[in-house]
Design an enzyme around this catalytic site. Structure first.
Site, mmCIF file in Angstrom:
data_model
loop_
_atom_site.group_PDB
_atom_site.id
_atom_site.type_symbol
_atom_site.label_atom_id
_atom_site.label_comp_id
_atom_site.label_asym_id
_atom_site.label_seq_id
_atom_site.Cartn_x
_atom_site.Cartn_y
_atom_site.Cartn_z
ATOM 1 N N LYS A 180 11.703 60.391 18.411
ATOM 2 C CA LYS A 180 10.393 59.717 18.387
ATOM 3 C C LYS A 180 10.637 58.260 17.988
ATOM 4 O O LYS A 180 11.023 57.456 18.816
ATOM 5 C CB LYS A 180 9.437 60.426 17.426
ATOM 6 C CG LYS A 180 8.913 61.771 17.940
ATOM 7 C CD LYS A 180 9.876 62.881 17.750
ATOM 8 C CE LYS A 180 9.261 64.240 18.024
ATOM 9 N NZ LYS A 180 10.275 65.304 17.929
ATOM 10 N N HIS A 220 4.464 80.251 24.722
ATOM 11 C CA HIS A 220 3.918 79.197 25.584
ATOM 12 C C HIS A 220 4.965 78.618 26.535
ATOM 13 O O HIS A 220 4.621 78.120 27.594
ATOM 14 C CB HIS A 220 3.278 78.086 24.744
ATOM 15 C CG HIS A 220 4.160 77.539 23.667
ATOM 16 N ND1 HIS A 220 4.406 78.228 22.504
ATOM 17 C CD2 HIS A 220 4.871 76.391 23.580
ATOM 18 C CE1 HIS A 220 5.220 77.515 21.744
ATOM 19 N NE2 HIS A 220 5.531 76.396 22.374
ATOM 20 N N ALA A 250 9.591 61.713 11.457
ATOM 21 C CA ALA A 250 9.801 61.478 12.894
ATOM 22 C C ALA A 250 9.065 60.219 13.380
ATOM 23 O O ALA A 250 9.584 59.461 14.185
ATOM 24 C CB ALA A 250 9.348 62.697 13.693
ATOM 25 N N PHE A 269 5.003 70.966 11.182
ATOM 26 C CA PHE A 269 5.245 71.056 12.613
ATOM 27 C C PHE A 269 5.855 72.438 12.888
ATOM 28 O O PHE A 269 6.473 73.018 12.002
ATOM 29 C CB PHE A 269 6.187 69.924 13.068
ATOM 30 C CG PHE A 269 6.456 69.976 14.537
ATOM 31 C CD1 PHE A 269 5.445 69.694 15.438
ATOM 32 C CD2 PHE A 269 7.703 70.338 15.031
ATOM 33 C CE1 PHE A 269 5.668 69.768 16.804
ATOM 34 C CE2 PHE A 269 7.928 70.418 16.395
ATOM 35 C CZ PHE A 269 6.921 70.130 17.283
ATOM 36 N N ASP A 270 5.693 72.975 14.130
ATOM 37 C CA ASP A 270 6.112 74.377 14.366
ATOM 38 C C ASP A 270 7.579 74.662 14.049
ATOM 39 O O ASP A 270 7.892 75.721 13.537
ATOM 40 C CB ASP A 270 5.841 74.920 15.771
ATOM 41 C CG ASP A 270 5.342 73.944 16.782
ATOM 42 O OD1 ASP A 270 4.718 72.953 16.391
ATOM 43 O OD2 ASP A 270 5.582 74.183 17.971
ATOM 44 N N ASP A 317 8.903 64.412 6.491
ATOM 45 C CA ASP A 317 9.281 64.700 7.874
ATOM 46 C C ASP A 317 8.918 63.404 8.582
ATOM 47 O O ASP A 317 7.753 63.159 8.914
ATOM 48 C CB ASP A 317 8.483 65.901 8.388
ATOM 49 C CG ASP A 317 8.750 66.182 9.868
ATOM 50 O OD1 ASP A 317 9.338 65.315 10.547
ATOM 51 O OD2 ASP A 317 8.363 67.257 10.344
ATOM 52 N N TYR A 338 36.775 60.941 15.914
ATOM 53 C CA TYR A 338 36.226 62.183 15.350
ATOM 54 C C TYR A 338 35.781 61.966 13.908
ATOM 55 O O TYR A 338 34.716 62.423 13.492
ATOM 56 C CB TYR A 338 37.291 63.289 15.408
ATOM 57 C CG TYR A 338 36.747 64.651 15.071
ATOM 58 C CD1 TYR A 338 36.342 65.518 16.080
ATOM 59 C CD2 TYR A 338 36.613 65.071 13.746
ATOM 60 C CE1 TYR A 338 35.817 66.769 15.780
ATOM 61 C CE2 TYR A 338 36.087 66.310 13.439
ATOM 62 C CZ TYR A 338 35.695 67.162 14.456
ATOM 63 O OH TYR A 338 35.176 68.387 14.153
HETATM 64 N N1 F0G Z 1 8.867 67.199 13.083
HETATM 65 C C1 F0G Z 1 7.862 66.707 13.821
HETATM 66 C C2 F0G Z 1 6.695 66.077 13.131
HETATM 67 C C3 F0G Z 1 7.921 66.777 15.226
HETATM 68 O O1 F0G Z 1 6.907 66.277 15.952
HETATM 69 C C4 F0G Z 1 9.042 67.378 15.836
HETATM 70 C C5 F0G Z 1 9.134 67.494 17.295
HETATM 71 C C6 F0G Z 1 10.072 67.882 15.021
HETATM 72 C C7 F0G Z 1 9.946 67.758 13.639
HETATM 73 C C8 F0G Z 1 11.289 68.550 15.592
HETATM 74 O O2 F0G Z 1 12.166 67.627 16.098
HETATM 75 O O3 F0G Z 1 12.286 68.211 18.529
HETATM 76 O O4 F0G Z 1 13.955 66.674 17.463
HETATM 77 O O5 F0G Z 1 13.991 69.088 16.961
HETATM 78 N N2 F0G Z 1 8.152 67.329 18.067
HETATM 79 C C9 F0G Z 1 8.158 67.357 19.523
HETATM 80 C C10 F0G Z 1 6.748 67.239 20.053
HETATM 81 C C11 F0G Z 1 8.919 68.493 20.135
HETATM 82 O O6 F0G Z 1 6.567 67.390 21.284
HETATM 83 O O7 F0G Z 1 5.834 66.955 19.276
HETATM 84 P P1 F0G Z 1 13.133 67.917 17.333
#
Ligand code: F0G
Length: 463
Positions: A263, A455, A222, A129-130, A220, A77
C-alpha cells in the site's frame, strides 16, 4: 502576480512514462466472461477487466526513481546493501530499533503473533483486517474490534472514524486482565471500517490507557502516510507540520508495527515488522529464518528492498498525498451526488458503497453487494469487490441458514498513481447507469463454496 496561484484543479503530480493497454469488451463478451467465472469476479482474468478497482494492494505504479533503484539492488544473501538502505529509511521515519523485512504484510503478522500470542490471549484493535484476525485466531487467541460507535455508522461524518474507543479498551483490560493482552493494535488507516483515519489524540489516549499496564501498542501501518495526511488536514495542532514529522510523532507512541508495503510502500510486493524489544526481535528473526529467509532479505529480492526504500519517502510527499486524497474524494463525492449511499466521509484508499441501502429489495441472504459488483462489471467492465455476507456471512448455529455480515458493502479501491481523472469520470458514468437500473437488479445464490475464505472461489448463479 502571487508566485503560488491557488488553482482549484488538483492534478496528478506526475507524467506517464510507461503504459499498459486496457481493452473495452462488448457487453456480450462480458456476459460470457461472467458466466464462465460463475459470477465471481476473483475468477475473471485481468485482460477482461477495463478498470480494476479490486484492491489498492500491490497494484500501484512505481516511479522512475524506483525503477532506477531496482538496478542498484544488491542480491548478497547476507548483509546486502539494499537492506542497509531500506533499514536506514525505516529507522529514520519510524524510529524503531529493529526492522525485519517480510514478503508481505500477513507474513509480518504471522511472525509477530506466533511469538507474542498464547492460546486464550486477547488482542484488541480498532478493526482487525481479515489476515490480522486470522493470524491471531490461528494462535487460538481472540481478536477484539473496539472501534468507536461512529466508525460503524456509514452516515456519520466524524473526522476520525478509525479511532479506538478507550472506554471499551479499559473495560476489556478490567474484564480479561492485562496479562492476557500481549499487545494492542491500531490499524492506520482503518481499512475494514472504510479507510478511516485514527487521530493523534486517540493514539495518545490509547497509549495512556495501555502504559500503566505495560501493554505494548502496535500499528498495522499499511496506510501510514494517508493517515498522517488526514491528521494534518483535520487535527488543527498539526496543520503546519510536515508529513514525515507527523509520521515520526505517530510512531513515537508505538512499541512496534506490522506493515504491508504493497500500500503506502508504493511497491508491488513487500512488507516489514518493527519492534523496540531486543528479545522479541531475536525470536522474530529466528522464526523469519525458518520460513521467510535471512533477516537481511526476509523473502524479498535485494532490488525489492531498494524500490521500497524509495517508495517510503515518495509516499510522504504532500503533492502526492493531496492528489491521492483528492482522487478518492472526487469519486466519493460524485457517487454521493448520483444518489449512492456510501461510507462517509470518503476515506484514503477506497470508496465503500452501502449496497443494503441501495438495494433494499435484495435481502442479505441474496447478497446485494455481490449483485451490485456483478452489475458494475457487466455495465462497464469495472471490477470491484463485495465486502459483505459473501465475505463474512457465517453458518447459523442450527445449520439451516446463515448469519449475515453487519454491512453489505462494495469497495472501489484506487490503485496508487495508476488511473487518470478520465478513468474516474468513466467509472462515474457507468455508476450513473447502474444507479438508474438499480430496481432491476436481482440477487444471487451460491451454488458451490469451499469451507473457508469462500469469497475467493465460490460459484454463484443469478436469481
Ligand atoms: N493490514 C491491512 C490494514 C491490510 O489492508 C492488508 C491487506 C494487510 C494487513 C495484509 O497485507 O496483503 O500484504 O499480506 N489488504 C489488502 C486489501 C489485501 O485489499 O485491502 P498483505
Amino acid at each position: 502576480m502571487p508566485d503560488k496561484p491557488h488553482y482549484r484543479t488538483v492534478i496528478e503530480p506526475f507524467i506517464i512514462k510507461s503504459v499498459q493497454p486496457i481493452r473495452l469488451t462488448t457487453r456480450e463478451q462480458r456476459e460470457r466472461v461472467l458466466r464462465e467465472a460463475r459470477y465471481n469476479l476473483f475468477r475473471v482474468r485481468s485482460q477482461d477487466v477495463l478498470i480494476d478497482l479490486l484492491t489498492d494492494s500491490g497494484t500501484g505504479a512505481m516511479s522512475s526513481e524506483q525503477w532506477a533503484a531496482l538496478m542498484r539492488g544488491d542480491e548478497a544473501y547476507a548483509g546486502s546493501q539494499s537492506f542497509q538502505r531500506f533499514e536506514a529509511v525505516v529507522k529514520k521515519h519510524f524510529g524503531f530499533r529493529h526492522v525485519i523485512p517480510t514478503h508481505q504484510g500477513r507474513a509480518a503478522e504471522r511472525i509477530l503473533f506466533s511469538v507474542v500470542c498464547k492460546p486464550g490471549d486477547v488482542v484488541p484493535n480498532n478493526t482487525h483486517f481479515d489476515t490480522t484476525r486470522a493470524n491471531i485466531e490461528f494462535q487460538q487467541a481472540v481478536a477484539e474490534d473496539l472501534v468507536i460507535e461512529e466508525g460503524k455508522d456509514p452516515t456519520s461524518r466524524h473526522p476520525f472514524k478509525g479511532n479506538l474507543d478507550t472506554e471499551k479498551l479499559k473495560a476489556l483490560i478490567q474484564r480479561v486482565g492485562a496479562e492476557k493482552i500481549p499487545l494492542c493494535m491500531l490499524t492506520i488507516t482503518n481499512n475494514s471500517g472504510g479507510g478511516q483515519p485514527v487521530s493523534m489524540a486517540n493514539i495518545r489516549e490509547v497509549k495512556a490507557v495501555l502504559e500503566p499496564h505495560g501493554i505494548p501498542l502496535y500499528f498495522d501501518a499499511a496506510r501510514f502516510a494517508e493517515n498522517a495526511y488526514f491528521i494534518k488536514l483535520r487535527e488543527p495542532e498539526f496543520r503546519d507540520w510536515s508529513v514525515p514529522d507527523i509520521v515520526r510523532k505517530m510512531m513515537s507512541y508505538a512499541d512496534g508495527c506490522t506493515v504491508s508495503a504493497k500500500k503506502d510502500g508504493l511497491v508491488n510486493i513487500g512488507g516489514f515488522l518493527c519492534t523496540n524489544d531486543d528479545l522479541l526481535a531475536q525470536q522474530e528473526k529466528d522464526l523469519l529464518i525458518l520460513t521467510e529467509g535471512f533477516p537481511t532479505y526476509g523473502g524479498l529480492a535485494g532490488r525489492d528492498l531498494d524500490a521500497l526504500a524509495v517508495g517510503l519517502e515518495e509516499v510522504m510527499e504532500e503533492d502526492y498525498l493531496k492528489y491521492r486524497l483528492a482522487e478518492t474524494r472526487y469519486l466519493g463525492d460524485h457517487l454521493t451526488e448520483i444518489g449512492y449511499p456510501i461510507v462517509q466521509p470518503p476515506g484514503g484508499h477506497a470508496i465503500y458503497i452501502d449496497a443494503k441501502s441501495l438495494l433494499p429489495h435484495i435481502p442479505p441472504s441474496h447478497y446485494p453487494g455481490q449483485s451490485l459488483s456483478i452489475e458494475f462489471y457487466l455495465e462497464g467492465g469495472i471490477r470491484t469487490v463485495e465486502i459483505g455476507s459473501v465475505m463474512f456471512g457465517k453458518p447459523s448455529p442450527d445449520g439451516t441458514g446463515e448469519i449475515p455480515a453487519a454491512m453489505e458493502l462494495v469497495r472501489l479501491a484506487l490503485p496508487r498513481r495508476t488511473h487518470t481523472q478520465s478513468h474516474i469520470d468513466y467509472v462515474l458514468e457507468v455508476a450513473r447507469v447502474v444507479y438508474e437500473n438499480r430496481e432491476r437488479l436481482r440477487g444471487v445464490r451460491i451454488t458451490r463454496q469451499p469451507p473457508f475464505l469462500r469469497h475467493f472461489t465460490a460459484e454463484f448463479e443469478l436469481m
